[in-house]
Motif scaffolding. Structure first.
Motif, PDB file in Angstrom:
ATOM      1  N   PHE A  72       0.843  -1.192   0.000  1.00 24.75           N
ATOM      2  CA  PHE A  72       0.000   0.000   0.000  1.00 24.75           C
ATOM      3  C   PHE A  72       0.880   1.244   0.000  1.00 24.75           C
ATOM      4  O   PHE A  72       1.795   1.373   0.809  1.00 24.75           O
ATOM      5  CB  PHE A  72      -0.893  -0.010   1.248  1.00 24.75           C
ATOM      6  N   LEU A  73       0.614   2.179  -0.913  1.00 26.94           N
ATOM      7  CA  LEU A  73       1.382   3.418  -0.980  1.00 26.94           C
ATOM      8  C   LEU A  73       0.614   4.624  -0.446  1.00 26.94           C
ATOM      9  O   LEU A  73       1.183   5.490   0.200  1.00 26.94           O
ATOM     10  CB  LEU A  73       1.808   3.721  -2.420  1.00 26.94           C
ATOM     11  N   GLY A  74      -0.673   4.713  -0.757  1.00 31.26           N
ATOM     12  CA  GLY A  74      -1.419   5.881  -0.311  1.00 31.26           C
ATOM     13  C   GLY A  74      -2.840   5.901  -0.847  1.00 31.26           C
ATOM     14  O   GLY A  74      -3.295   4.965  -1.503  1.00 31.26           O
ATOM     15  N   ILE A  75      -3.496   7.011  -0.576  1.00 33.93           N
ATOM     16  CA  ILE A  75      -4.914   7.176  -0.935  1.00 33.93           C
ATOM     17  C   ILE A  75      -5.040   8.298  -1.966  1.00 33.93           C
ATOM     18  O   ILE A  75      -4.356   9.317  -1.871  1.00 33.93           O
ATOM     19  CB  ILE A  75      -5.743   7.527   0.312  1.00 33.93           C
ATOM     20  N   ILE A  76      -5.917   8.086  -2.911  1.00 35.14           N
ATOM     21  CA  ILE A  76      -6.235   9.103  -3.904  1.00 35.14           C
ATOM     22  C   ILE A  76      -7.654   9.578  -3.603  1.00 35.14           C
ATOM     23  O   ILE A  76      -8.598   8.786  -3.616  1.00 35.14           O
ATOM     24  CB  ILE A  76      -6.162   8.539  -5.331  1.00 35.14           C
ATOM     25  N   PHE A  77      -7.781  10.869  -3.278  1.00 37.96           N
ATOM     26  CA  PHE A  77      -9.075  11.453  -2.952  1.00 37.96           C
ATOM     27  C   PHE A  77      -9.632  12.201  -4.155  1.00 37.96           C
ATOM     28  O   PHE A  77      -8.895  12.887  -4.862  1.00 37.96           O
ATOM     29  CB  PHE A  77      -8.951  12.438  -1.783  1.00 37.96           C
ATOM     30  N   LYS A  78     -10.922  12.079  -4.360  1.00 40.40           N
ATOM     31  CA  LYS A  78     -11.627  12.821  -5.399  1.00 40.40           C
ATOM     32  C   LYS A  78     -12.116  14.128  -4.790  1.00 40.40           C
ATOM     33  O   LYS A  78     -12.699  14.129  -3.709  1.00 40.40           O
ATOM     34  CB  LYS A  78     -12.803  11.987  -5.894  1.00 40.40           C
ATOM     35  N   ASP A  79     -11.873  15.230  -5.499  1.00 41.57           N
ATOM     36  CA  ASP A  79     -12.259  16.542  -4.996  1.00 41.57           C
ATOM     37  C   ASP A  79     -13.040  17.291  -6.074  1.00 41.57           C
ATOM     38  O   ASP A  79     -12.507  17.576  -7.143  1.00 41.57           O
ATOM     39  CB  ASP A  79     -11.011  17.331  -4.600  1.00 41.57           C
ATOM     40  N   GLU A  80     -14.303  17.560  -5.784  1.00 36.70           N
ATOM     41  CA  GLU A  80     -15.139  18.336  -6.695  1.00 36.70           C
ATOM     42  C   GLU A  80     -15.454  19.661  -6.025  1.00 36.70           C
ATOM     43  O   GLU A  80     -16.058  19.687  -4.951  1.00 36.70           O
ATOM     44  CB  GLU A  80     -16.425  17.587  -7.016  1.00 36.70           C
ATOM     45  N   ASP A  81     -15.034  20.757  -6.658  1.00 35.84           N
ATOM     46  CA  ASP A  81     -15.245  22.081  -6.082  1.00 35.84           C
ATOM     47  C   ASP A  81     -15.641  23.056  -7.177  1.00 35.84           C
ATOM     48  O   ASP A  81     -14.900  23.234  -8.149  1.00 35.84           O
ATOM     49  CB  ASP A  81     -13.971  22.554  -5.385  1.00 35.84           C
ATOM     50  N   GLU A  82     -16.797  23.656  -7.027  1.00 32.88           N
ATOM     51  CA  GLU A  82     -17.307  24.644  -7.971  1.00 32.88           C
ATOM     52  C   GLU A  82     -17.282  24.138  -9.414  1.00 32.88           C
ATOM     53  O   GLU A  82     -16.855  24.833 -10.327  1.00 32.88           O
ATOM     54  CB  GLU A  82     -16.530  25.951  -7.848  1.00 32.88           C
ATOM     55  N   GLY A  83     -17.672  22.890  -9.600  1.00 30.44           N
ATOM     56  CA  GLY A  83     -17.747  22.312 -10.933  1.00 30.44           C
ATOM     57  C   GLY A  83     -16.438  21.799 -11.486  1.00 30.44           C
ATOM     58  O   GLY A  83     -16.393  21.284 -12.605  1.00 30.44           O
ATOM     59  N   GLU A  84     -15.345  21.948 -10.754  1.00 28.33           N
ATOM     60  CA  GLU A  84     -14.045  21.451 -11.206  1.00 28.33           C
ATOM     61  C   GLU A  84     -13.698  20.179 -10.445  1.00 28.33           C
ATOM     62  O   GLU A  84     -13.897  20.087  -9.246  1.00 28.33           O
ATOM     63  CB  GLU A  84     -12.962  22.505 -11.008  1.00 28.33           C
ATOM     64  N   LEU A  85     -13.148  19.226 -11.171  1.00 27.00           N
ATOM     65  CA  LEU A  85     -12.801  17.928 -10.597  1.00 27.00           C
ATOM     66  C   LEU A  85     -11.295  17.770 -10.563  1.00 27.00           C
ATOM     67  O   LEU A  85     -10.600  18.071 -11.531  1.00 27.00           O
ATOM     68  CB  LEU A  85     -13.424  16.816 -11.448  1.00 27.00           C
ATOM     69  N   SER A  86     -10.771  17.311  -9.437  1.00 24.99           N
ATOM     70  CA  SER A  86      -9.344  16.995  -9.320  1.00 24.99           C
ATOM     71  C   SER A  86      -9.186  15.784  -8.403  1.00 24.99           C
ATOM     72  O   SER A  86     -10.119  15.366  -7.725  1.00 24.99           O
ATOM     73  CB  SER A  86      -8.555  18.186  -8.774  1.00 24.99           C
ATOM     74  N   TYR A  87      -8.002  15.225  -8.427  1.00 25.67           N
ATOM     75  CA  TYR A  87      -7.677  14.081  -7.592  1.00 25.67           C
ATOM     76  C   TYR A  87      -6.413  14.420  -6.810  1.00 25.67           C
ATOM     77  O   TYR A  87      -5.450  14.959  -7.355  1.00 25.67           O
ATOM     78  CB  TYR A  87      -7.436  12.834  -8.453  1.00 25.67           C
ATOM     79  N   ASN A  88      -6.419  14.115  -5.513  1.00 25.69           N
ATOM     80  CA  ASN A  88      -5.279  14.404  -4.642  1.00 25.69           C
ATOM     81  C   ASN A  88      -4.726  13.102  -4.086  1.00 25.69           C
ATOM     82  O   ASN A  88      -5.474  12.308  -3.516  1.00 25.69           O
ATOM     83  CB  ASN A  88      -5.709  15.318  -3.499  1.00 25.69           C
ATOM     84  N   PHE A  89      -3.416  12.920  -4.240  1.00 25.01           N
ATOM     85  CA  PHE A  89      -2.750  11.725  -3.741  1.00 25.01           C
ATOM     86  C   PHE A  89      -2.098  12.048  -2.405  1.00 25.01           C
ATOM     87  O   PHE A  89      -1.365  13.023  -2.284  1.00 25.01           O
ATOM     88  CB  PHE A  89      -1.709  11.249  -4.751  1.00 25.01           C
ATOM     89  N   SER A  90      -2.360  11.218  -1.401  1.00 26.24           N
ATOM     90  CA  SER A  90      -1.802  11.403  -0.064  1.00 26.24           C
ATOM     91  C   SER A  90      -1.038  10.148   0.348  1.00 26.24           C
ATOM     92  O   SER A  90      -1.578   9.043   0.319  1.00 26.24           O
ATOM     93  CB  SER A  90      -2.932  11.675   0.930  1.00 26.24           C
ATOM     94  N   MET A  91       0.231  10.349   0.735  1.00 26.55           N
ATOM     95  CA  MET A  91       1.088   9.221   1.113  1.00 26.55           C
ATOM     96  C   MET A  91       1.802   9.561   2.420  1.00 26.55           C
ATOM     97  O   MET A  91       2.472  10.583   2.522  1.00 26.55           O
ATOM     98  CB  MET A  91       2.122   8.983   0.014  1.00 26.55           C
ATOM     99  N   ALA A  92       1.643   8.702   3.409  1.00 28.50           N
ATOM    100  CA  ALA A  92       2.348   8.878   4.677  1.00 28.50           C
ATOM    101  C   ALA A  92       3.698   8.169   4.584  1.00 28.50           C
ATOM    102  O   ALA A  92       3.794   7.060   4.060  1.00 28.50           O
ATOM    103  CB  ALA A  92       1.534   8.292   5.820  1.00 28.50           C
ATOM    104  N   ILE A  93       4.739   8.819   5.095  1.00 32.61           N
ATOM    105  CA  ILE A  93       6.078   8.228   5.110  1.00 32.61           C
ATOM    106  C   ILE A  93       6.522   8.142   6.564  1.00 32.61           C
ATOM    107  O   ILE A  93       6.674   9.175   7.232  1.00 32.61           O
ATOM    108  CB  ILE A  93       7.079   9.075   4.291  1.00 32.61           C
TER     109      ILE A  93
END
Length: 69
Positions: free
Chosen positions: A42-63
């Motif tokens: 397991f490396l990390g989590i990818i979160f889906k972020d929808e804000d004001e009609g724009e879609l992005s994905y954020n990758f979070s990895m704990a070290i």
């Protein structure tokens, strides 16, 4: 996340890091995120972020500090 989103993210990570061992997998009971693995690790989590009609994905990895040694 929808299966087609996971498939696109999977292809993106493999292409971007030139590593076919990376894989994106759905999370049980969660539809706003998925998980990234390198083989079975397991490396990390990818979160889906929808804000004001724009879609992005954020990758979070704990070290952990023990992993830096």
């Amino acid at each position: 996340m929808k299966p087609e989103e996971i498939k696109k993210l999977d292809a993106y990570f493999k292409r971007t890091f030139n590593n076919p061992s990376l894989s994106v997998k759905a999370r049980p009971r969660k539809d706003d995120s998925c998980e990234l693995y390198l083989g079975d690790e397991f490396l990390g989590i990818i979160f889906k972020d929808e804000d004001e009609g724009e879609l992005s994905y954020n990758f979070s990895m704990a070290i952990l500090d023990v992993d830096l040694e």
